[in-house]
Design an enzyme around this catalytic site. Structure first.
Site, short mmCIF file in Angstrom:
data_model
loop_
_atom_site.label_atom_id
_atom_site.label_comp_id
_atom_site.label_asym_id
_atom_site.label_seq_id
_atom_site.Cartn_x
_atom_site.Cartn_y
_atom_site.Cartn_z
N LYS A 24 0.86 -1.19 0.00
CA LYS A 24 0.00 0.00 0.00
C LYS A 24 0.88 1.22 0.00
CE LYS A 24 -4.00 2.09 1.02
NZ LYS A 24 -3.64 3.12 0.06
N LYS B 293 5.39 1.90 8.37
CA LYS B 293 4.24 2.73 8.78
C LYS B 293 2.98 1.86 8.93
CE LYS B 293 4.05 6.60 6.61
NZ LYS B 293 3.75 7.59 5.56
N LYS C 148 5.13 2.04 -3.05
CA LYS C 148 5.16 3.46 -3.43
C LYS C 148 5.37 3.56 -4.94
CE LYS C 148 4.91 7.48 -1.35
NZ LYS C 148 4.13 7.78 -0.13
N THR D 43 -4.36 12.59 7.28
CA THR D 43 -2.93 12.57 7.64
C THR D 43 -2.65 13.64 8.70
OG1 THR D 43 -2.39 11.77 5.46
CG2 THR D 43 -0.60 12.78 6.70
N ASN E 174 -2.11 20.03 1.36
CA ASN E 174 -3.16 19.30 2.07
C ASN E 174 -2.80 19.09 3.54
OD1 ASN E 174 -4.44 17.01 3.26
ND2 ASN E 174 -5.26 16.45 1.27
P1 NAD Z 1 0.70 18.76 -1.31
O1 NAD Z 1 1.16 18.59 -2.71
O2 NAD Z 1 -0.76 18.99 -1.06
O3 NAD Z 1 1.47 19.98 -0.61
C1 NAD Z 1 2.85 20.10 -0.60
C2 NAD Z 1 3.19 21.49 -0.08
O4 NAD Z 1 4.58 21.60 0.12
C3 NAD Z 1 2.79 22.61 -1.03
O5 NAD Z 1 2.26 23.68 -0.29
C4 NAD Z 1 4.13 23.05 -1.64
O6 NAD Z 1 4.12 24.40 -2.04
C5 NAD Z 1 5.02 22.83 -0.44
N1 NAD Z 1 6.43 22.74 -0.78
C6 NAD Z 1 7.04 22.11 -1.81
N2 NAD Z 1 8.37 22.32 -1.75
C7 NAD Z 1 8.60 23.09 -0.65
C8 NAD Z 1 9.75 23.63 -0.04
N3 NAD Z 1 10.96 23.42 -0.57
N4 NAD Z 1 9.60 24.38 1.09
C9 NAD Z 1 8.38 24.60 1.62
N5 NAD Z 1 7.25 24.10 1.09
C10 NAD Z 1 7.36 23.35 -0.03
O7 NAD Z 1 1.25 17.48 -0.52
P2 NAD Z 1 0.69 16.87 0.82
O8 NAD Z 1 -0.30 15.82 0.49
O9 NAD Z 1 0.33 17.97 1.76
O10 NAD Z 1 1.99 16.10 1.36
C11 NAD Z 1 3.00 16.80 2.09
C12 NAD Z 1 3.98 15.78 2.65
O11 NAD Z 1 3.27 14.86 3.48
C13 NAD Z 1 4.71 14.92 1.62
O12 NAD Z 1 6.01 14.69 2.08
C14 NAD Z 1 3.94 13.62 1.61
O13 NAD Z 1 4.75 12.54 1.22
C15 NAD Z 1 3.57 13.53 3.07
N6 NAD Z 1 2.42 12.67 3.31
C16 NAD Z 1 1.22 12.97 2.74
C17 NAD Z 1 0.13 12.15 2.98
C18 NAD Z 1 -1.24 12.48 2.43
O14 NAD Z 1 -2.20 11.82 2.83
N7 NAD Z 1 -1.38 13.49 1.59
C19 NAD Z 1 0.28 11.00 3.77
C20 NAD Z 1 1.52 10.74 4.36
C21 NAD Z 1 2.59 11.60 4.11
#
Ligand code: NAD
Length: 435
Positions: A81, A105, A117, A201, A232
């Site tokens: 997953k 995880k 992944k 998350t 998000n």
């Molecule tokens: P997203 O695409 O909605 O948002 C990513 C954000 O990070 C955006 O606001 C972008 O502008 C910002 N960003 C990118 N590069 C940056 C930098 N250098 N400095 C500061 N901000 C920066 O993604 P998301 O879903 O919010 O995921 C964020 C993190 O959480 C990722 O690492 C992802 O792997 C992890 N994550 C997400 C989920 C999920 O359910 N969405 C689950 C587990 C982990």
């Protein structure tokens, strides 16, 4: 499509360092458990990784190629997953490392899943919507034989939002010849998604932090927070903490950062970001100043929430980190050496494999609901998420207290024990020698 030569370590075609570094946590966890060597042998390399070149017709009629991957790291506890990310820096070793983390995880949260992944090396912002749809569907076309509800289940990640996931689920259904929503989670609710997935998350991390408030001596009415990444996860986390009295003093996104010691209203910052595409220019309650994006990590605050990318806190900046508590909502935001140094200095890091497991916990509920055809309401989903996060956060906290290790080590020990049980249940060398 090509399958990487199983005789060659998959990371041999790319920098091995990222996965090697990730595996250090596995080796450290082993020191505290009586783990059979079979288990370590099994977790050394991903079970399979496929790569594919996706060929897309662009709107101007030209053809473009994009590199893409899907990795199933370990499936001893169930089907693999994990999310699919669209980002220009995506590469093989990153995908395998993320799949390794997903394995742990899912075990921390006690889900019946292994870790997987996927990703595409692409700058989504440079594509039109129709090009993005073609790319999303072509990814599924390329990997359809590899995925499935009982084999490998996809989910959102960086830059793969609800509509991208809907295109992917739709394509998988077309290829299957019947509606097959269960192979992909994180779908819009109208298309077989679950209530409560959007903020799961962030909410999971919020529950973990709230569970530890007393132990960490955090007073929400006085605590300050800085958030890196306002997508998000970062936005929803800011919103939840702000509603509980935490003061959000720093926010950044890919365009830069903003600081205001009197705090921000996350809703107002998001409205501004919707209008302008950036957090820059958003106003807080006091004297707001613009800062470099990286500066948000070193702001004077109580809780730092990295919610953007991996590898953000490293040898270059760990000594400047002031937050006593780091809630890792991104995957792998703190490098291995920085992790050791910060822990030595007394910072508490709530590790990614626990802190951001809320997404996969609710994805599991989506998978369950798709299979049963019976859908839960938001309050039931949240209640389940809270129960799971409270239970596993407490277990990790107890483990770290008993063994005198960091929360990260405790989380790996907790997960490894469960993975080892699943491997050992199938018989080990000792069993066969006795036989
Ligand atoms: P997203 O695409 O909605 O948002 C990513 C954000 O990070 C955006 O606001 C972008 O502008 C910002 N960003 C990118 N590069 C940056 C930098 N250098 N400095 C500061 N901000 C920066 O993604 P998301 O879903 O919010 O995921 C964020 C993190 O959480 C990722 O690492 C992802 O792997 C992890 N994550 C997400 C989920 C999920 O359910 N969405 C689950 C587990 C982990």
């Amino acid at each position: 499509m090509t399958q990487d030569d199983p005789a060659v370590p998959a990371t041999g075609t790319d920098s091995p360092s990222m996965l090697d570094k990730a595996r250090k946590n596995l080796h450290r966890a082993c020191e505290h458990l009586n783990i059979h060597p079979d288990v370590i042998e099994e977790l050394k390399w991903p079970r399979e990784t496929l790569s594919a070149t996706l060929l897309i017709r662009m709107d101007d009629g030209s053809r473009r190629a994009f590199k893409s991957w899907r990795c199933r790291y370990n499936d001893r506890r169930g089907p693999t997953k994990g999310g699919v990310r669209f980002h220009p820096n995506v590469r093989l070793s990153e995908i395998e490392t993320l799949a390794f983390w997903m394995t742990f995880k899912c075990a921390v949260a006690d889900l019946p899943f292994g870790g997987g992944k996927g990703g595409v090396s692409v700058d989504v912002k440079a594509l039109s919507r129709t090009e993005l749809e073609r790319l999303s569907r072509t990814y599924i076309e390329a990997f359809a034989p590899f995925i499935g509800p009982d084999r490998d289940i996809l989910a959102p990640d960086l830059y793969t939002n609800g509509i991208v996931i809907a295109w992917m689920a739709d394509e998988y259904s077309s290829i299957s010849g019947q509606p097959s929503p269960t192979a992909i989670t994180g779908k819009p609710v109208a298309f077989g998604g679950t209530a409560g997935r959007k903020d799961a998350t962030a909410r999971g991390g919020y529950f973990a932090l709230r569970h530890l408030e007393k132990s960490l001596e955090i007073d929400p009415d006085k605590a300050t927070v800085a958030i890196q990444g306002f997508g998000n996860v970062g936005y929803h986390c800011a919103k939840l903490l702000h509603a509980d009295g935490y003061r959000i003093v720093g926010i950044s996104d890919s365009s830069g950062g903003i600081h205001d010691s009197d705090g921000f209203d996350p809703l107002a910052v998001m409205e501004h970001k919707h209008k302008t595409g950036s957090v820059l220019g958003a106003k807080g309650h006091g004297k707001t100043r613009e800062i470099a994006g990286a500066e948000v990590l070193t702001l004077d605050c109580d809780v730092l929430v990295p919610a953007a990318l991996e590898g953000q806190i490293t040898a270059a900046n760990w000594a400047d980190i002031k937050a006593r508590v780091i809630l890792e909502l991104a995957n792998g935001p703190v490098g291995h050496q920085a992790d050791l140094e910060l822990t030595k200095k007394g910072h508490v890091i709530i590790p990614d494999i626990l802190a951001n497991s809320g997404g996969v916990i609710v994805s599991h509920l989506e998978w369950v609901q798709n299979r049963s055809g019976y859908y839960w309401d938001n309050s039931r989903v949240r209640e389940h998420l809270k129960t799971t996060m409270d239970r596993e956060t407490q277990a990790v906290w107890m483990q770290q207290t008993e063994l005198g290790v960091s929360m990260r080590e405790a989380a790996y020990i907790h997960a490894l024990r469960r993975i080892a049980e699943a491997v050992e249940a199938r018989g080990t060398e000792a069993y066969f020698e006795g036989g």
